[in-house]
Design an enzyme around this catalytic site. Sequence first.
Site, PDB file in Angstrom:
ATOM      1  N   HIS A 131     -71.650  40.674 -41.385  1.00  0.00           N
ATOM      2  CA  HIS A 131     -70.492  40.973 -42.238  1.00  0.00           C
ATOM      3  C   HIS A 131     -70.106  42.440 -42.105  1.00  0.00           C
ATOM      4  CE1 HIS A 131     -73.846  42.455 -44.602  1.00  0.00           C
ATOM      5  NE2 HIS A 131     -72.990  43.166 -45.330  1.00  0.00           N
ATOM      6  N   ASP A 177     -68.694  45.333 -44.863  1.00  0.00           N
ATOM      7  CA  ASP A 177     -68.662  45.440 -46.331  1.00  0.00           C
ATOM      8  C   ASP A 177     -67.234  45.415 -46.874  1.00  0.00           C
ATOM      9  OD1 ASP A 177     -71.421  45.678 -46.417  1.00  0.00           O
ATOM     10  OD2 ASP A 177     -71.383  47.875 -46.380  1.00  0.00           O
ATOM     11  N   HIS A 195     -72.763  44.354 -39.784  1.00  0.00           N
ATOM     12  CA  HIS A 195     -74.216  44.487 -39.870  1.00  0.00           C
ATOM     13  C   HIS A 195     -74.827  43.224 -40.464  1.00  0.00           C
ATOM     14  CE1 HIS A 195     -72.554  46.260 -43.563  1.00  0.00           C
ATOM     15  NE2 HIS A 195     -73.665  45.901 -44.184  1.00  0.00           N
ATOM     16  N   ARG A 236     -77.822  52.435 -51.806  1.00  0.00           N
ATOM     17  CA  ARG A 236     -76.652  52.571 -50.925  1.00  0.00           C
ATOM     18  C   ARG A 236     -75.488  53.224 -51.657  1.00  0.00           C
ATOM     19  NH1 ARG A 236     -73.868  47.242 -49.244  1.00  0.00           N
ATOM     20  NH2 ARG A 236     -72.376  47.980 -50.761  1.00  0.00           N
TER      21      ARG A 236
HETATM   22  C1  SIN Z   1     -76.031  45.695 -46.747  1.00  0.00           C
HETATM   23  O1  SIN Z   1     -75.446  46.698 -47.130  1.00  0.00           O
HETATM   24  O2  SIN Z   1     -75.436  44.720 -46.330  1.00  0.00           O
HETATM   25  C2  SIN Z   1     -77.557  45.698 -46.758  1.00  0.00           C
HETATM   26  C3  SIN Z   1     -78.084  46.301 -45.501  1.00  0.00           C
HETATM   27  C4  SIN Z   1     -79.590  46.355 -45.497  1.00  0.00           C
HETATM   28  O3  SIN Z   1     -80.238  46.023 -46.503  1.00  0.00           O
HETATM   29  O4  SIN Z   1     -80.141  46.754 -44.480  1.00  0.00           O
END
Ligand code: SIN
Length: 289
Positions: free
Chosen positions: A118, A120, A264, A279
């Site tokens: 996906h 974000d 990612h 994050r």
């Molecule tokens: C995400 O922001 O999608 C999570 C990425 C992760 O946990 O490595």
Amino acid sequence: MDPSALAAIERIAGAPRAPYHSLGIERLTPVIGAEVTGIDLSQPLSEAQFAEVHRALLENHVLVFRDQHLTVEQHKAFSRRFGTLRALPLEDIDGEDPELVVIRANAHSRHVAGEAWHTDGTADLEPSMGSLLYVKETPAIGCGGDTLFANMHLALDMLSPALQGFLQGLTAIHDGELPWKGFTPPPGLPKTEHPVVVKHPETGRPLLFVNSGFTSRIVQLAPVESQALLKLLFDAVAHEPVLHCRVRWAPNTLVMWDNRCTQHHAVWDYFPHSRYGERVTVLGTRPMA
Ligand code: SIN
């Protein structure tokens, strides 16, 4: 591999790069990702250092900073150099800081954030420009919990010229309810139409802008055609390792990704062990063809 795909890889891998003076760069693959050395993100960066970090992001799309010891405020201060931070309603997050998304998995988890390819927030009118994830705890088993990233410039370039031509001018719906399949979504989730091929707002380079996390249909096609084409495009990202880099985390690693030209996938291969990170997300602009 098709000669036009090989040429696309060569173009990206071999693009000329000026040397860096205030930091070190070790590429993870020829097409995406780099480890950045010689920089302490707990300290304010000079304009010259920040300009090189910014250039490294545009060149590599994913930057890995190891052995960083950051307070939440230092994490945010570095993130703010790239723009305004996204604040989420407190009821939508795990934690008490609207600018900090807690990424947590343990023996009680039944799903984890980002466990599919996906980009974000693409259901937003203005999806984020980037995210900075600071991982503090990695699985006690000693491995696992890696994150995969894909280069969406190359994903477009590796398609045949005929298919690339067909995609130009198409638009797709990105639906905030899509990740909630099988659950009751909260009210008011966004739904937005974006071009299928967009230009990176800083480099002007074209890229494929659909993702299996949020893209529900291509507006100009019949439903069955849209479904088939989206499947082809999602598979082109998920099944082509040339597009990918894989980040192996250690505690105190911060990774920044350019959300405008990457996808990612967080790999959940460490159950029942725990992983913890925080994050921060930087606001972006409306994707344009
Ligand atoms: C995400 O922001 O999608 C999570 C990425 C992760 O946990 O490595």
